[in-house]
Scaffold this motif. Structure first.
Motif, PDB file in Angstrom:
ATOM      1  N   UNK A 563       0.794  -1.230   0.000  1.00 46.25           N
ATOM      2  CA  UNK A 563       0.000   0.000   0.000  1.00 46.25           C
ATOM      3  C   UNK A 563       0.817   1.265   0.000  1.00 46.25           C
ATOM      4  N   UNK A 564       2.104   1.185   0.318  1.00 46.04           N
ATOM      5  CA  UNK A 564       2.925   2.389   0.358  1.00 46.04           C
ATOM      6  C   UNK A 564       3.042   2.970  -1.050  1.00 46.04           C
ATOM      7  N   UNK A 565       2.714   4.246  -1.194  1.00 42.92           N
ATOM      8  CA  UNK A 565       2.771   4.894  -2.501  1.00 42.92           C
ATOM      9  C   UNK A 565       1.556   4.653  -3.375  1.00 42.92           C
ATOM     10  N   UNK A 566       0.495   4.045  -2.821  1.00 40.13           N
ATOM     11  CA  UNK A 566      -0.727   3.779  -3.595  1.00 40.13           C
ATOM     12  C   UNK A 566      -1.936   4.164  -2.751  1.00 40.13           C
ATOM     13  N   UNK A 567      -2.681   5.168  -3.211  1.00 43.23           N
ATOM     14  CA  UNK A 567      -3.893   5.599  -2.516  1.00 43.23           C
ATOM     15  C   UNK A 567      -5.137   5.467  -3.382  1.00 43.23           C
ATOM     16  N   UNK A 568      -4.954   5.164  -4.673  1.00 40.94           N
ATOM     17  CA  UNK A 568      -6.101   4.904  -5.543  1.00 40.94           C
ATOM     18  C   UNK A 568      -5.663   3.927  -6.629  1.00 40.94           C
ATOM     19  N   UNK A 569      -6.656   3.381  -7.326  1.00 36.44           N
ATOM     20  CA  UNK A 569      -6.410   2.355  -8.329  1.00 36.44           C
ATOM     21  C   UNK A 569      -7.003   2.771  -9.678  1.00 36.44           C
ATOM     22  N   UNK A 570      -6.500   2.218 -10.780  1.00 37.54           N
ATOM     23  CA  UNK A 570      -7.112   2.515 -12.080  1.00 37.54           C
ATOM     24  C   UNK A 570      -8.530   1.973 -12.134  1.00 37.54           C
ATOM     25  N   UNK A 571      -9.468   2.798 -12.585  1.00 35.66           N
ATOM     26  CA  UNK A 571     -10.854   2.366 -12.649  1.00 35.66           C
ATOM     27  C   UNK A 571     -11.057   1.170 -13.554  1.00 35.66           C
ATOM     28  N   UNK A 572     -10.239   1.053 -14.600  1.00 40.50           N
ATOM     29  CA  UNK A 572     -10.405  -0.017 -15.582  1.00 40.50           C
ATOM     30  C   UNK A 572     -10.170  -1.405 -14.992  1.00 40.50           C
ATOM     31  N   UNK A 573      -9.493  -1.487 -13.866  1.00 40.60           N
ATOM     32  CA  UNK A 573      -9.261  -2.781 -13.227  1.00 40.60           C
ATOM     33  C   UNK A 573     -10.570  -3.380 -12.719  1.00 40.60           C
ATOM     34  N   UNK A 574     -11.514  -2.534 -12.364  1.00 38.18           N
ATOM     35  CA  UNK A 574     -12.747  -2.985 -11.736  1.00 38.18           C
ATOM     36  C   UNK A 574     -13.974  -2.809 -12.614  1.00 38.18           C
ATOM     37  N   UNK A 575     -14.008  -1.763 -13.429  1.00 35.01           N
ATOM     38  CA  UNK A 575     -15.181  -1.454 -14.239  1.00 35.01           C
ATOM     39  C   UNK A 575     -14.721  -0.979 -15.612  1.00 35.01           C
ATOM     40  N   UNK A 576     -15.656  -0.545 -16.420  1.00 34.13           N
ATOM     41  CA  UNK A 576     -15.319   0.011 -17.736  1.00 34.13           C
ATOM     42  C   UNK A 576     -15.034   1.505 -17.661  1.00 34.13           C
ATOM     43  N   UNK A 577     -15.149   2.080 -16.466  1.00 28.96           N
ATOM     44  CA  UNK A 577     -14.967   3.523 -16.308  1.00 28.96           C
ATOM     45  C   UNK A 577     -13.490   3.894 -16.230  1.00 28.96           C
ATOM     46  N   UNK A 578     -13.154   5.061 -16.753  1.00 27.63           N
ATOM     47  CA  UNK A 578     -11.792   5.578 -16.660  1.00 27.63           C
ATOM     48  C   UNK A 578     -11.543   6.288 -15.334  1.00 27.63           C
ATOM     49  N   UNK A 579     -12.609   6.567 -14.591  1.00 26.62           N
ATOM     50  CA  UNK A 579     -12.449   7.300 -13.335  1.00 26.62           C
ATOM     51  C   UNK A 579     -11.705   6.441 -12.319  1.00 26.62           C
ATOM     52  N   UNK A 580     -10.705   7.009 -11.655  1.00 23.68           N
ATOM     53  CA  UNK A 580      -9.962   6.230 -10.662  1.00 23.68           C
ATOM     54  C   UNK A 580     -10.866   5.706  -9.551  1.00 23.68           C
ATOM     55  N   UNK A 581     -10.422   4.647  -8.915  1.00 21.54           N
ATOM     56  CA  UNK A 581     -11.132   4.041  -7.785  1.00 21.54           C
ATOM     57  C   UNK A 581     -10.361   4.361  -6.510  1.00 21.54           C
ATOM     58  N   UNK A 582     -11.034   5.004  -5.566  1.00 19.08           N
ATOM     59  CA  UNK A 582     -10.387   5.406  -4.319  1.00 19.08           C
ATOM     60  C   UNK A 582     -10.163   4.203  -3.419  1.00 19.08           C
ATOM     61  N   UNK A 583      -9.199   4.351  -2.514  1.00 14.40           N
ATOM     62  CA  UNK A 583      -8.986   3.361  -1.469  1.00 14.40           C
ATOM     63  C   UNK A 583      -9.643   3.847  -0.179  1.00 14.40           C
ATOM     64  N   UNK A 584      -9.857   2.918   0.748  1.00 10.12           N
ATOM     65  CA  UNK A 584     -10.307   3.310   2.079  1.00 10.12           C
ATOM     66  C   UNK A 584      -9.340   4.314   2.682  1.00 10.12           C
TER      67      UNK A 584
END
Length: 642
Positions: A563-584
């Motif tokens: 998790x160090x250096x990562x606070x959000x993920x690429x949206x495409x990993x989870x959905x078809x959206x380009x919007x980033x996916x936030x972390x808790x």
């Protein structure tokens, strides 16, 4: 259709995602009528409370797959205007009622939150739902789900969490807002819409709609009489389709039939009340939290060429999305020996986009690049002077800073900072240069021991640095050392003391590593405020391992804590959206920044000593190894402000 095809069941290609659960057909509770277990369970005839557990958890809880059920109680939340408040809804199946490997499907419906005066917090705008997805077995990714109604697949023996965020606009009228979440065990889409699965019938519907479209598409240039006839023909066709069994059995006039419309008593209803207080958190954060975004990672993963139109679009998307978290993003490109090119706007200072970025009131600080972000040939020679002259003429210049080198270690690197800072100050004597460090130069000791050498860095770098940004790792649990650090800073010379976390400090100290407690994530900002820092820096929010496909497996970098250096993920990993996916962890960063605003408002009325006292009085935060693991002290602190 198999349950695994549901759009709301996300099995992302993430390294180490936890699976598991127990075997199909287990019993995690008891139906009142055990005879129902002897055959296939029809969820439309059984109260959902007999099929699933539903309960609430605070935003600081890490709700994993093995989280045990609790009692269902109404939720009461408190929030200021211009604040985001979060809660989690946990759902765990008691039995299986699906014919597949899933335990079953639940429908989640959320209403607007309404006040007695008729004001609303609208679902999809102010109220948003996201599913908590494990990363390396730890709940972290927050993947958007459909609103106001969504279907979620439940796995046998596992708890699923839904993250509910309520954003209160700065102009929202005060008062109490009430709403509810409705959870209903339901059949799968395939069972609910079996009539659509007959190919000949689906083809008939398709042909009818296709003919209707053909009739309407050909009206350009036609006489009015013919247009009217074609419209009537299309109307007749549409009416015939809508009244056909394929539609009329499955749809009501107001949309798809909800399970709760068929029998409201079968659903589980969670009452939620939000009290909006009569004060507003500032639009511009009181404490600048500058967070790095690797442009190289964006270029590699999204396949955009540096300087291309697509590259500018990708950076703008990330910048604007991150502003909702009250942080001040900067893009960065790492060079040799920790030299770093940092910039908040990829455009030159005279571009309208730069002025748009820098003038945004949600931005507390912006990084100015020392050299061109995009190569500009002969223009590079006078680049720095022109950029500085343009920016100094703007009212937002007070937000500007230069971040030239990360954690210099020897005289050569310290000298490089001096040289570049001299160039900057030649054009702008009031420019702020930020330097991160955790030690003095190793090849020219400034003092007999490491900590004393660390304390001497401001005197060594002065006047070439104005923002001295030190690692919390150096302080450890010795808060008494803070006064020694601050004693070396000269505010009268516009010098500031900021802090940062990176690989360290480690548990139990506050940081944003994956798997740390929720209050530990949130306490990063409590620590900053208690120690008296005036800013905060985090080196990276998207620094996962290199990939050349947007939807590629997410891997944390080797040698770093997860998790160090990562606070959000690429949206495409989870959905078809380009919007980033936030972390808790990103959400808890925001909550920590909002806590600072509460403490600052309280201190402005009663003094900083009283603000510090409230941390101790509530038990929320006493030090880097002594902070609450429970959510209640947080609400107590916020209640004191009210």
């Amino acid at each position: 259709m198999n349950n695994s095809e549901s759009p709301q069941e996300m099995v992302p290609p993430v390294e180490g995602v936890a699976g598991g659960g127990t075997a199909y057909g287990w019993d995690d509770g008891s139906l009142q009528d055990q005879s129902l277990l002897r055959g296939t369970i029809d969820p439309s005839r059984v109260p959902s409370s007999e099929l699933v557990h539903v309960w609430c958890m605070p935003s600081t809880a890490n709700v994993g797959p093995q989280e045990t059920p609790r009692s269902l109680e109404p939720v009461s939340l408190l929030a200021a205007r211009n604040e985001r408040e979060n809660i989690q809804i946990a759902i765990r199946p008691k039995v299986s009622w699906s014919g597949s490997s899933n335990a079953g499907v639940v429908q989640i419906q959320c209403t607007d939150l309404c006040s007695t005066s008729g004001d609303r917090l609208v679902v999809g705008q102010s109220v948003k739902l996201r599913r908590v997805v494990p990363i390396l077995g730890v709940p972290d990714a927050l993947v958007p789900i459909d609103m106001p109604v969504s279907q979620i697949n439940l796995l046998p023996g596992e708890t699923t969490a839904i993250w509910v965020s309520i954003d209160v606009p700065s102009t929202q009228p005060t008062g109490q807002y009430d709403g509810e979440f409705v959870v209903t065990a339901t059949k799968t889409d395939a069972e609910c819409a079996a009539q659509f699965h007959d190919k000949s019938e689906k083809y008939q519907v398709y042909r009818e709609l296709r003919n209707c479209l053909d009739v309407i598409e050909q009206i350009d240039g036609k006489p009015n009489e013919e247009v009217v006839e074609r419209a009537k023909s299309a109307t007749t066709t549409l009416r015939r389709v809508l009244l056909s069994p394929s539609f009329s059995d499955f749809f009501s006039e107001n949309g798809p039939l909800d399970m709760m419309d068929e029998d409201a008593n079968l659903s589980i209803r969670l009452k939620l009340s939000l009290t909006v207080w009569d004060f507003v958190l500032p639009t511009t954060p009181s404490l600048p939290a500058v967070i790095g975004i690797s442009d190289t990672v964006i270029e590699d993963r999204f396949g955009v060429e540096h300087g291309s139109a697509e590259w500018y679009d990708a950076l703008e998307l990330h910048f604007k999305w991150l502003l909702q978290y009250k942080i001040s993003p900067y893009f960065c490109k790492w060079g040799n020996s920790m030299r770093v090119l940092t910039y908040t706007s990829p455009w030159p200072a005279d571009h309208p986009k730069s002025d748009e970025f820098f003038s945004d009131p949600r931005l507390a600080a912006y990084a100015v690049p020392y050299s061109p972000v995009v190569p500009c040939g002969d223009l590079a020679k006078d680049y720095l002077q022109k950029e500085v002259e343009i920016l100094r003429s703007k009212s937002h210049w007070k937000k500007a800073y230069f971040y030239l080198w990360d954690e210099p270690l020897n005289m050569q690197q310290y000298d490089a900072i001096r040289h570049q800072a001299s160039d900057i100050h030649a054009y702008a004597p009031d420019a702020r240069v930020l330097t991160t460090y955790y030690s003095g130069p190793s090849d020219a000791p400034l003092a007999p021991n490491n900590f004393e050498a660390f304390l001497k860095v401001p005197g060594f770098l002065r006047p070439h640095t104005q923002i001295y940004c030190t690692s919390e790792w150096v302080i450890g649990n010795r808060e008494d050392l803070v006064k020694d650090i601050i004693a070396e800073i000269k505010p009268e010379n516009n010098e500031e003391w900021w802090t940062y976390v990176c690989m360290g400090p480690s548990d139990p100290h506050p940081n944003w590593h994956l798997g740390m407690r929720g209050t530990q994530h949130r306490a990063v900002m409590w620590r900053v405020w208690k120690e008296g820092g005036t800013g905060f820096l985090y080196w990276g929010a998207n620094c996962y391992e290199k990939a050349t496909v947007a939807s590629a497996e997410i891997k944390f970098r080797r040698g770093l804590p997860p998790g160090d250096g990562v606070l959000f993920y690429p949206g495409e990993v989870f959905t078809s959206s380009r919007e980033p996916v936030a972390s808790l962890r990103l959400e808890r960063l925001l909550s920590g920044l909002q806590d600072i605003e509460y403490l600052k408002l309280y201190s402005s009325r009663y003094g900083r000593d009283e603000g510090l006292a409230i941390l101790e009085k509530t038990g929320m935060y006493l030090g880097p190894e002594r902070y609450t693991m429970d959510h209640n002290p947080i609400d107590m602190m916020r209640g004191e402000r009210f």
